[in-house]
Write a protein that holds these residues in place. Structure first.
Motif, PDB file in Angstrom:
ATOM      1  N   ARG B  73      47.796  39.755  15.341  1.00 37.57           N
ATOM      2  CA  ARG B  73      47.222  39.596  16.363  1.00 37.57           C
ATOM      3  C   ARG B  73      45.480  39.437  16.614  1.00 37.57           C
ATOM      4  NH1 ARG B  73      51.839  37.023  16.062  1.00 37.57           N
ATOM      5  NH2 ARG B  73      53.444  38.353  16.065  1.00 37.57           N
ATOM      6  N   ALA B  76      43.839  36.404  18.004  1.00 40.05           N
ATOM      7  CA  ALA B  76      44.075  36.099  19.472  1.00 40.05           C
ATOM      8  C   ALA B  76      43.136  37.098  20.441  1.00 40.05           C
ATOM      9  CB  ALA B  76      45.369  36.315  19.718  1.00 40.05           C
ATOM     10  N   PHE B  77      43.273  38.267  20.054  1.00 38.16           N
ATOM     11  CA  PHE B  77      42.583  39.490  20.801  1.00 38.16           C
ATOM     12  C   PHE B  77      41.038  39.052  20.667  1.00 38.16           C
ATOM     13  CE2 PHE B  77      46.261  42.280  20.098  1.00 38.16           C
ATOM     14  CZ  PHE B  77      46.045  43.228  21.046  1.00 38.16           C
ATOM     15  N   THR B  79      39.740  36.225  20.367  1.00 39.90           N
ATOM     16  CA  THR B  79      39.556  35.030  21.299  1.00 39.90           C
ATOM     17  C   THR B  79      39.107  35.398  22.597  1.00 39.90           C
ATOM     18  OG1 THR B  79      40.747  33.642  19.876  1.00 39.90           O
ATOM     19  CG2 THR B  79      40.531  32.754  22.028  1.00 39.90           C
ATOM     20  N   HIS B 106      47.866  32.084  14.942  1.00 38.85           N
ATOM     21  CA  HIS B 106      46.634  32.366  16.012  1.00 38.85           C
ATOM     22  C   HIS B 106      45.544  31.822  15.032  1.00 38.85           C
ATOM     23  CE1 HIS B 106      49.301  34.565  18.361  1.00 38.85           C
ATOM     24  NE2 HIS B 106      49.551  35.531  17.202  1.00 38.85           N
TER      25      HIS B 106
END
Lengths: 378, 252
Positions: B73, B76-77, B79, B106
């Motif tokens: 992830r 995503a973090f 982003t 992602h």
């Protein structure tokens, strides 16, 4: 639209999901990441609109996992952040919610519960995620979960969720349901709240605290603190310590105490007709409104019925329920699941606890509760 | 690593957790040299990583803000962090399994959105930390803990994947050619929008041991022998390309 910039005590007709978005903006939320899901999507759409006109950032992510991760990242950057979802999305977010808990990241998640399990009935009401809010992620966690029963509370409790989340550095859930989320009734977008902000510039290590409340300061990325944020076990400075038994135990225990030692500050209940009650409902969310209507009808019929409504699901209002158990003969717990909170009540109340469950995607009719209580008292 | 780069390291560290012969230390050195060339202040740097050996390249080694996240992830973090704080130069460093298998969705969506991130994928072609299982980047025929008879599946071409999704810059170099890697990382960070560098970073412990190159020197020489410049690979068949590391800048 009133309330967007200027708070107002004027009550205007509004949908619950819209009120939650308005509350978030009022609380200082300036970041939303989300993924569309019924019956919560109105929150996302309203946040896109409100953040655009309030110098905030909105992003539609590729899925719910990415959404909650983006929220944690944004919160780390020092911005109050939230997402909104419903059952299946809540399930997808569970791993990251545990990460957010363990990294002590303030964030708010509104779960507009629908009838599960599985894809279930996407457009119909349920209260089946109340245990997932507490136990959904792996490991020992003690998150905070609030539960609104009106459009006004969608606004008020969303603000309160941000305040608690910022105050304790704990992910906080607004466990709404489809009925409250889609309900339209008068709501005042008032400004009668103190707004809490995380302790960003305080002295001390970012992941450890000797302070009585156990809440360390939380600098943001870019504050020059060379932060080490990790979801692995870490010491107060943030260094990974994945083989040290004492550090792990101390960390898990401190995080528990942040929530458990502050029950008095967190838990909110409301009492109706309990002074002389011989039977009482214990209820939350939309089912509490059913219970209140039933209690009123029973009173008119001469039955001494009351209601203990909780606005806080977690931490569970243990003391209030124990006290209720000493005051009444029987407690009746109506809920839109197979008796999740009735079971928790039994663990804390000395009185007999009766569970009224309904899992057909509809709210409970007050008449059903009236008949049930009459049977109990026979 | 030269002492000049020590200023970028976090104090209080006794060394890295990497195995002898791991390429990740060289990649760390290349990354810091690129940052040094650009002259970014450490307070304006955020490194985001996922889970796995490569996630430990920035965290805790680099003396800047580091966000060590969940498996898959990191992008995503990053982003969310970048959008909320645009002033931060935000760099994702993680492994091939993390970024392109569990985190593949992602990755492509960040490229599509053109979020201003640099993603550096340390590709060791295997799951190192968990004991040498097949990755989505493992070459056809390579032996792993889960494919002892050889991996039957084709690996991702990560540069082509992110280009297809819209990356502004994409390059692939092995850690056996550090100057090229430094140049590529520098260009990626300097290029606005979503940029991607794949660093071939061989794993002696899990990959070399199982694939007839237990000696680190032999493994590095094998990597070098398999490298082919993108211009020279153009005449190759698809299956031939799969057997090599096609290196170079693929975009722009």
């Amino acid at each position: 639209m009133p309330g967007l910039n200027e708070p107002s005590s004027r009550r205007v007709l509004m949908q619950g999901n819209i009120a939650a978005a308005e509350g978030a903006i009022r609380a200082g939320c300036r970041f939303f990441a989300g993924y569309p899901i019924t019956p919560s999507s109105e929150i996302m759409v309203q946040m896109a609109k409100l953040l655009g006109s309030n110098d905030g950032r909105f992003i539609q992510m590729e899925d719910e996992i990415a959404s909650i991760c983006a929220v944690i990242g944004a919160s780390g950057s020092g911005v109050k952040a939230m997402t909104a979802t419903s059952g299946p999305g809540f399930s997808l977010m569970q791993e990251a919610l545990g990460y957010g808990y363990f990294t002590e990241t303030p964030m708010v998640l509104v779960n507009v519960q629908r009838a599960g399990p599985g894809t279930g009935q996407a457009t119909h009401v349920g209260q089946g995620d109340v245990m997932q809010a507490r136990y959904g992620t792996h490991g020992d966690v003690f998150p905070i979960a609030l539960c609104p029963a009106s459009v006004q509370e969608m606004y008020d409790l969303t603000i309160r969720a941000f305040n608690l989340s910022e105050r304790f550095r704990v992910p906080t859930f607004v466990m709404a349901d489809e009925a409250v989320g889609h309900l339209r009734e008068p709501c005042a977008l008032h400004g009668g709240f103190e707004i809490e902000h995380r302790n960003r510039h305080g002295e001390g290590a970012p992941f450890g605290s000797d302070a009585p409340d156990g809440v360390p300061p939380m600098p943001a990325f870019g504050d020059g603190k060379k932060l080490m944020v990790t979801g692995s076990t870490h010491n107060p400075e943030g260094f990974r310590k994945v083989d040290d038994p004492e550090i792990h135990d101390a960390l898990v225990t401190r995080l528990m105490r942040k929530t458990e030692d502050h029950r008095g500050e967190i838990v909110e209940v409301e009492e109706f007709f309990l002074d002389d009650a011989e039977v009482a409902f214990f209820a939350y969310g939309i089912s509490a409104r059913t219970a209140l209507a039933a209690a009123r009808r029973l009173r008119k019929m001469g039955v001494r019925a009351g209601l203990l409504r909780t606005k806080t699901l977690w931490p569970f209002p243990e003391e209030a329920v124990a006290q209720l158990g000493r005051r009444v003969r029987a407690i009746v717990v109506p809920e839109l699941n197979k008796g999740m909170f009735a079971g928790v009540c039994r663990a804390h109340a000395a009185a007999e606890v009766h569970s009224v469950t309904q899992t057909n995607g509809k709210t409970i009719e007050p008449g059903r509760l009236v008949t049930f209580v009459q049977e109990v008292l026979k | 690593m030269t002492r000049a780069m020590e200023k970028y390291l976090r104090g209080g560290l006794g060394g890295t957790a990497f195995c002898p012969g791991c390429g990740h230390g060289i990649l760390l050195g290349a990354l810091l040299r690129a940052v040094d060339r650009i002259g970014i202040h450490q307070d304006d740097l955020l490194f985001v990583s996922g889970i796995g050996c490569a996630a430990w390249i920035p965290s805790p080694n680099i003396g800047a803000d580091t966000l060590h996240t969940l498996h898959g992830r990191a992008v995503a973090f990053a982003t969310g962090a970048k959008i909320a704080s645009p002033k931060m130069t935000t760099i994702v460093v993680s492994g091939d399994g993390d970024i392109s298998s569990i985190g593949g969705n992602h990755l492509i969506h960040a490229a599509r959105r053109d979020t201003d991130l640099t993603v550096i994928c340390a590709n060791n072609q295997i799951y190192g930390m968990t004991g040498g299982q097949t990755a989505c980047t493992t070459p056809v025929g390579a032996r792993t803990a889960t494919d002892p008879a050889g991996n039957p599946h084709r690996p991702f071409d990560l540069c082509q994947l992110v280009i297809g999704a819209g990356a502004r810059y994409a390059a692939r170099y092995p850690i056996t050619r550090p100057p090229m890697l430094v140049d590529a990382i520098e260009k990626a960070i300097r290029t606005p929008g979503f940029t991607f560098v794949e660093a071939i970073s061989p794993c002696p412990t899990q990959f070399g041991r199982r694939n007839d190159t237990p000696d680190v020197g032999d493994l590095y020489e094998k990597v070098e022998a398999l490298c082919i410049d993108r211009e020279n690979a153009e005449s190759m068949t698809f299956d031939e390309r799969l057997k090599h590391f096609v290196i170079g800048e693929f975009r722009p």
